[in-house]
Design an enzyme around this catalytic site. Structure first.
Site, short mmCIF file in Angstrom:
data_model
loop_
_atom_site.label_atom_id
_atom_site.label_comp_id
_atom_site.label_asym_id
_atom_site.label_seq_id
_atom_site.Cartn_x
_atom_site.Cartn_y
_atom_site.Cartn_z
N CYS A 1 -163.91 76.91 -10.18
CA CYS A 1 -164.76 77.62 -9.22
C CYS A 1 -165.64 78.65 -9.90
O CYS A 1 -166.64 79.08 -9.32
CB CYS A 1 -163.91 78.27 -8.14
SG CYS A 1 -162.66 79.41 -8.78
N GLU B 1 -161.31 82.23 -1.12
CA GLU B 1 -161.78 82.13 -2.50
C GLU B 1 -162.58 80.84 -2.60
O GLU B 1 -162.02 79.75 -2.68
CB GLU B 1 -160.59 82.12 -3.48
CG GLU B 1 -159.71 83.36 -3.38
CD GLU B 1 -160.45 84.65 -3.64
OE1 GLU B 1 -161.54 84.61 -4.27
OE2 GLU B 1 -159.96 85.72 -3.24
#
Length: 478
Positions: free
Chosen positions: A254, A220
């Site tokens: 993110c 990720e």
């Protein structure tokens, strides 16, 4: 603040102990999986205040309400969803058998089995969520796990380690703490699966280390998540939602918006709206407990250098919120900077910002913006604003990203029954929901023969006869 003492065995020791326990355990029932998930839920509920205090201290003043919302409640949502749904995910799935043997009782199915022991490396910006949200999928699939929190949030890591040790035997779930050398050793172990959340550059090193043992990985990562603003969009709403989303954790997420594309005729209205809505949320920066500090001096200086470099190269830089002060800088609290049309080779245009700055670019045609986006790496998130259904579908069809939010930002990761993950440079694999269960399960094909085998009587075994040869030739069809 004081933190509980936390001891941590080496990753290799814990891995060996958990793999031995996994082999000894045999099939992992739904009841056992639910119990493990419930114990993680219970430890979060019990220690939520201590964990939020630790996250606040690690950031030098992160708002408790954000830590509670993002890391505690966000993790609880993932864990509860997995707990409540896993029984529906676990059963074998019947599949068509092999013709013509299915006529004689042959059957087939797919059996979903846990892979074994999963290593999970979290990151500092969401120090609980990036560990416990994937853990929900890992435990739902019947695995055991070892967690490696980020060394940039050491107080949070210590509280979590103590809480886990209080609720789990190390053969079931454990935490390894330490610096980069511990993380490097962790990524080199022969896990049955490895999860990493962090930067693309470090993700490449983690994947390279995992390759030595052929360990499957879920990465990720991040990237420059773009916002595409169509001309049909309500610019006031666009400005408010981007200002709200970009302010979360001061851009240290993110999926934070990184670059906004807007039609040239709407540029000034959007800039003014961003300034107004950001200032409305944060009328002051220094001393404002609602403003998350940049996590450390190194990252503060990095974001400042990106903005300064763009300004030196001729980009227009605007301030959203009050002007920087020495007091704010000492607290690492930073106003949102809007960097307008920076050169393509500037640092802020080529690196993920991961902080309180935002690139705003103007376009003449939306297709030109999409062409430029598609020439770069695929981002973890993409955002589209507009009320033109045809244009919306065109954007979805002509772009590729980990996930998408429409007429808002940062929202799709909250979908607990939909996969969260990247593509290309923004990562691989998923967690959340059924896709997360599948990610950490081995889908095992099973074939069961029927009571009668017709192959010999049909001439399907050596020595082959002409009838069988003609039958095989007849199967060669377009």
């Amino acid at each position: 603040m004081s933190t509980p003492a936390a001891t941590s065995s080496s990753a290799s020791t814990l891995l060996a102990a958990q793999q031995a326990a996994f082999r000894s355990e045999g099939p992992v029932s739904a009841a056992v999986r639910k119990d493990r998930l419930q114990r993680v839920i219970d430890l979060l509920v019990k220690h939520n205040d201590a964990l939020c205090e630790a996250m606040g201290a690690d950031f030098g003043g992160r708002p408790v309400v954000f830590s509670m919302m993002n890391d505690v409640v966000g993790s609880l949502a993932s864990l509860k969803h997995a707990r409540d749904k896993l029984e529906a995910w676990m059963p074998d799935q019947a599949r068509p058998s092999v013709s013509p043997f299915d006529n004689f009782g042959a059957t087939a199915w797919v059996k979903y089995q846990p892979k074994g022991v999963v290593g999970i490396i979290g990151t500092w910006n969401a120090p609980l969520f990036t560990l416990l949200s994937p853990l929900a999928s890992v435990l739902a699939a019947g695995n055991r796990a070892v967690l490696k929190p980020s060394e940039i949030a050491p107080l949070t890591a210590a509280v979590l380690a103590a809480a886990v040790a209080e609720s789990f035997a190390p053969e079931e779930l454990a935490v390894v703490t330490g610096g980069p050398e511990v993380a490097a050793d962790f990524s080199q172990q022969a896990w049955n699966h490895l999860v990493f959340t962090g930067s693309t550059a470090v993700g490449k090193r983690v994947m390279q280390a995992a390759a030595h043992n052929l360990v499957p990985v879920t990465l990720e990562l991040g990237g420059k998540s773009p916002v595409l603003v169509g001309q049909s969009a309500d610019i006031r709403s666009v400005a408010e939602r981007i200002a709200v989303g970009k302010a979360l954790n001061s851009g240290q997420l993110c999926v934070s918006p990184d670059v906004v594309w807007v039609h040239a005729t709407q540029l000034e209205a959007l800039l003014a709206g961003l300034q107004a809505f950001y200032a409305d949320q944060y009328p002051a920066i220094a001393g404002n407990a609602d403003v998350t500090p940049v996590v450390n001096a190194q990252h503060f200086a990095r974001v400042e250098s990106y903005v300064a470099d763009a300004g030196a190269r001729g980009a227009r830089v605007l301030m959203a919120g009050d002007w920087p002060t020495a007091e704010g800088a000492a607290q690492r609290r930073m106003s949102l900077r809007l960097v307008v049309n920076p050169p393509a080779d500037s640092q802020i245009a080529s690196h993920e910002i991961f902080g309180p700055a935002l690139v705003v670019r103007s376009y003449g045609a939306l297709a030109d913006a999409v062409t430029e986006l598609n020439a770069g790496e695929r981002p973890l998130a993409l955002y589209y604003f507009g009320n033109d259904a045809t244009e919306q579908q065109w954007v979805l069809d002509h772009t590729l990203s980990g996930g998408v939010s429409i007429n808002d930002v940062t929202m799709h990761p909250a979908l607990h029954d939909a996969p969260f993950g990247g593509v290309g440079a923004s990562g691989m694999g998923h967690y959340h929901g059924h896709e997360g269960f599948l990610e950490f399960s081995h889908a095992r094909a099973v074939y069961s023969a029927g009571g009668h085998d017709p192959r010999r009587e049909w001439g399907m075994l050596p020595p082959y006869n002409d009838n069988f040869v003609q039958m095989i030739r007849g199967a060669v069809t377009p």
